[in-house]
Design a protein around this motif. Sequence first.
Motif, PDB file in Angstrom:
ATOM      1  N   ALA A   4       0.820  -1.218   0.000  1.00  0.00           N
ATOM      2  CA  ALA A   4       0.000   0.000   0.000  1.00  0.00           C
ATOM      3  C   ALA A   4       0.851   1.264   0.000  1.00  0.00           C
ATOM      4  O   ALA A   4       0.355   2.344  -0.311  1.00  0.00           O
ATOM      5  CB  ALA A   4      -0.936   0.000   1.203  1.00  0.00           C
ATOM      6  N   ASP A   5       2.118   1.141   0.348  1.00  0.00           N
ATOM      7  CA  ASP A   5       2.987   2.321   0.412  1.00  0.00           C
ATOM      8  C   ASP A   5       3.666   2.653  -0.916  1.00  0.00           C
ATOM      9  O   ASP A   5       4.279   3.709  -1.059  1.00  0.00           O
ATOM     10  CB  ASP A   5       4.066   2.106   1.487  1.00  0.00           C
ATOM     11  N   LEU A   6       3.570   1.737  -1.886  1.00  0.00           N
ATOM     12  CA  LEU A   6       4.356   1.904  -3.115  1.00  0.00           C
ATOM     13  C   LEU A   6       3.861   3.067  -3.981  1.00  0.00           C
ATOM     14  O   LEU A   6       4.628   3.988  -4.296  1.00  0.00           O
ATOM     15  CB  LEU A   6       4.347   0.589  -3.917  1.00  0.00           C
ATOM     16  N   LEU A   7       2.598   3.026  -4.396  1.00  0.00           N
ATOM     17  CA  LEU A   7       2.123   4.086  -5.289  1.00  0.00           C
ATOM     18  C   LEU A   7       2.134   5.474  -4.645  1.00  0.00           C
ATOM     19  O   LEU A   7       2.521   6.450  -5.306  1.00  0.00           O
ATOM     20  CB  LEU A   7       0.733   3.739  -5.853  1.00  0.00           C
ATOM     21  N   PRO A   8       1.730   5.592  -3.358  1.00  0.00           N
ATOM     22  CA  PRO A   8       1.860   6.924  -2.739  1.00  0.00           C
ATOM     23  C   PRO A   8       3.295   7.440  -2.739  1.00  0.00           C
ATOM     24  O   PRO A   8       3.522   8.643  -2.937  1.00  0.00           O
ATOM     25  CB  PRO A   8       1.339   6.690  -1.315  1.00  0.00           C
ATOM     26  N   THR A   9       4.269   6.547  -2.549  1.00  0.00           N
ATOM     27  CA  THR A   9       5.671   6.988  -2.579  1.00  0.00           C
ATOM     28  C   THR A   9       6.033   7.509  -3.966  1.00  0.00           C
ATOM     29  O   THR A   9       6.672   8.566  -4.103  1.00  0.00           O
ATOM     30  CB  THR A   9       6.599   5.819  -2.184  1.00  0.00           C
ATOM     31  N   LEU A  10       5.605   6.792  -5.008  1.00  0.00           N
ATOM     32  CA  LEU A  10       5.898   7.232  -6.373  1.00  0.00           C
ATOM     33  C   LEU A  10       5.150   8.533  -6.687  1.00  0.00           C
ATOM     34  O   LEU A  10       5.710   9.460  -7.286  1.00  0.00           O
ATOM     35  CB  LEU A  10       5.509   6.138  -7.375  1.00  0.00           C
ATOM     36  N   ALA A  11       3.877   8.590  -6.269  1.00  0.00           N
ATOM     37  CA  ALA A  11       3.071   9.782  -6.558  1.00  0.00           C
ATOM     38  C   ALA A  11       3.616  11.003  -5.819  1.00  0.00           C
ATOM     39  O   ALA A  11       3.605  12.123  -6.360  1.00  0.00           O
ATOM     40  CB  ALA A  11       1.603   9.531  -6.195  1.00  0.00           C
ATOM     41  N   ALA A  12       4.096  10.800  -4.599  1.00  0.00           N
ATOM     42  CA  ALA A  12       4.689  11.924  -3.857  1.00  0.00           C
ATOM     43  C   ALA A  12       5.880  12.481  -4.634  1.00  0.00           C
ATOM     44  O   ALA A  12       6.050  13.701  -4.758  1.00  0.00           O
ATOM     45  CB  ALA A  12       5.124  11.473  -2.464  1.00  0.00           C
ATOM     46  N   GLY A  13       6.677  11.568  -5.207  1.00  0.00           N
ATOM     47  CA  GLY A  13       7.824  12.009  -5.997  1.00  0.00           C
ATOM     48  C   GLY A  13       7.421  12.759  -7.257  1.00  0.00           C
ATOM     49  O   GLY A  13       8.193  13.551  -7.793  1.00  0.00           O
ATOM     50  N   LEU A  14       6.198  12.495  -7.733  1.00  0.00           N
ATOM     51  CA  LEU A  14       5.690  13.177  -8.930  1.00  0.00           C
ATOM     52  C   LEU A  14       4.971  14.476  -8.586  1.00  0.00           C
ATOM     53  O   LEU A  14       4.402  15.128  -9.461  1.00  0.00           O
ATOM     54  CB  LEU A  14       4.727  12.243  -9.683  1.00  0.00           C
ATOM     55  N   GLY A  15       4.936  14.815  -7.312  1.00  0.00           N
ATOM     56  CA  GLY A  15       4.314  16.070  -6.899  1.00  0.00           C
ATOM     57  C   GLY A  15       2.815  15.995  -6.713  1.00  0.00           C
ATOM     58  O   GLY A  15       2.140  17.031  -6.656  1.00  0.00           O
ATOM     59  N   VAL A  16       2.252  14.792  -6.622  1.00  0.00           N
ATOM     60  CA  VAL A  16       0.809  14.673  -6.378  1.00  0.00           C
ATOM     61  C   VAL A  16       0.542  15.076  -4.929  1.00  0.00           C
ATOM     62  O   VAL A  16       1.214  14.570  -4.017  1.00  0.00           O
ATOM     63  CB  VAL A  16       0.328  13.230  -6.640  1.00  0.00           C
ATOM     64  N   PRO A  17      -0.425  15.978  -4.683  1.00  0.00           N
ATOM     65  CA  PRO A  17      -0.650  16.469  -3.316  1.00  0.00           C
ATOM     66  C   PRO A  17      -1.080  15.363  -2.348  1.00  0.00           C
ATOM     67  O   PRO A  17      -1.721  14.381  -2.744  1.00  0.00           O
ATOM     68  CB  PRO A  17      -1.790  17.487  -3.481  1.00  0.00           C
TER      69      PRO A  17
END
Length: 398
Positions: free
Chosen positions: A31-44
């Motif tokens: 469950a932590d994978l996509l949020p980590t990637l999205a955080a790196g992409l600047g998703v709020p």
Amino acid sequence: MAQPETAWDSHPEPLTVASAPVPEYGSGSLADLLPTLAAGLGVPDMSAAITELTPADRNCVFLIDGLGWEQLRAHPEDAPFMTSLLATSRGGTGRPLTAGYPATTATSLASVGTGLPPGAHGLPGYTVRNPDTGELMNQLRWQPWTQPGIWQPYPTVFQLAHAAGVHAAQVSSPTFQNTPLTRVALSGGTFLGRLTGEDRMDLAAEQLAAGDRSLVYTYFAEVDGAGHRFGVDSDAWRGQLMYADRLVQRLAEQLPPRSALYITADHGMIDVPFDEQHRIDFDEDWELSAGVALLGGEGRARHVYAVPGAADDVLTCWREVLGEQFWVASRDEAIAAGWFGPQIDERVYGRIGDVVAAARDDVLLIASEREPKESAMVGNHGSMTPAEQLVPLLEVRS
Ligand SMILES: [Zn+2]
């Protein structure tokens, strides 16, 4: 001088709930994978929980169904390309992720896509009780049909990324394009269906290149299928592992600039021998079935729904009968121990069994009459053992 052991003393104690190895929610779970990637992409509002990852501008997650970390490690000769990535992945530590409980496809895909643990996204098993109807619902096949957006109301990470201007796409089998599970777990941006693995890899690479910032998901099912039918380590299973390894390499060699490819899985697998010691049959066992209204979950991860007033008796009985081979917990004990994640949404509480039983040993609680197909599978998964729970997180960068 120690007292001589009596037969009673040497009888193994039931497993304690606290001794179960709980998934690493919030630091190293699926469950932590996509949020980590999205955080790196600047998703709020996304949390970069997996601190060893440095996402690229273009990120692809390739999920290989059923390929556990331990099984990959045990077959380097069948997966030379993925094996070559072990030393350099996850910041050089090459560490696996934990799938989440239970380690089963519907639960894990929902964890991947929503970035939430099962207690929040609400798909906490292969089959679970729908508290509104009192019926069992199969989360993978979505039967009986239930309003998807009410069952799982959270947006997916893909939807949030798409809304933030990231190019989001899923490249999978056309069969899954319009399923409720895809809708609640793996939608947002563009879904592209392709039948063959090769076509999916080629298209995933194209989709990565289609945005300056991109988040792409792709999927391969057959390692899991071969494991269920023939067992981990069977010729068929090893053949599918070799094929998956070639697919990974094919995609890795086509990565556009500024990309990262992450290879992971939804769960591992364990073979269970075909005898009465290893396959306890609920449908033939009057002790275990006493006071049980519904049997949910699967052979290695059971949700048990008691008839009104019988929950305590069922818990006592299941502990007595299964407690040396299964972690047996009441609903509240399993929740307090964090099996389903740090929080349990109110709508999810009643979907979890009054009793939750997770296999530690290589055993199954089958149900030969109500689940004839599942009861005949060689390879199985669902519980918290490392063979089922640990999944790879391999990285390739362009
Ligand atoms: Zn499976």
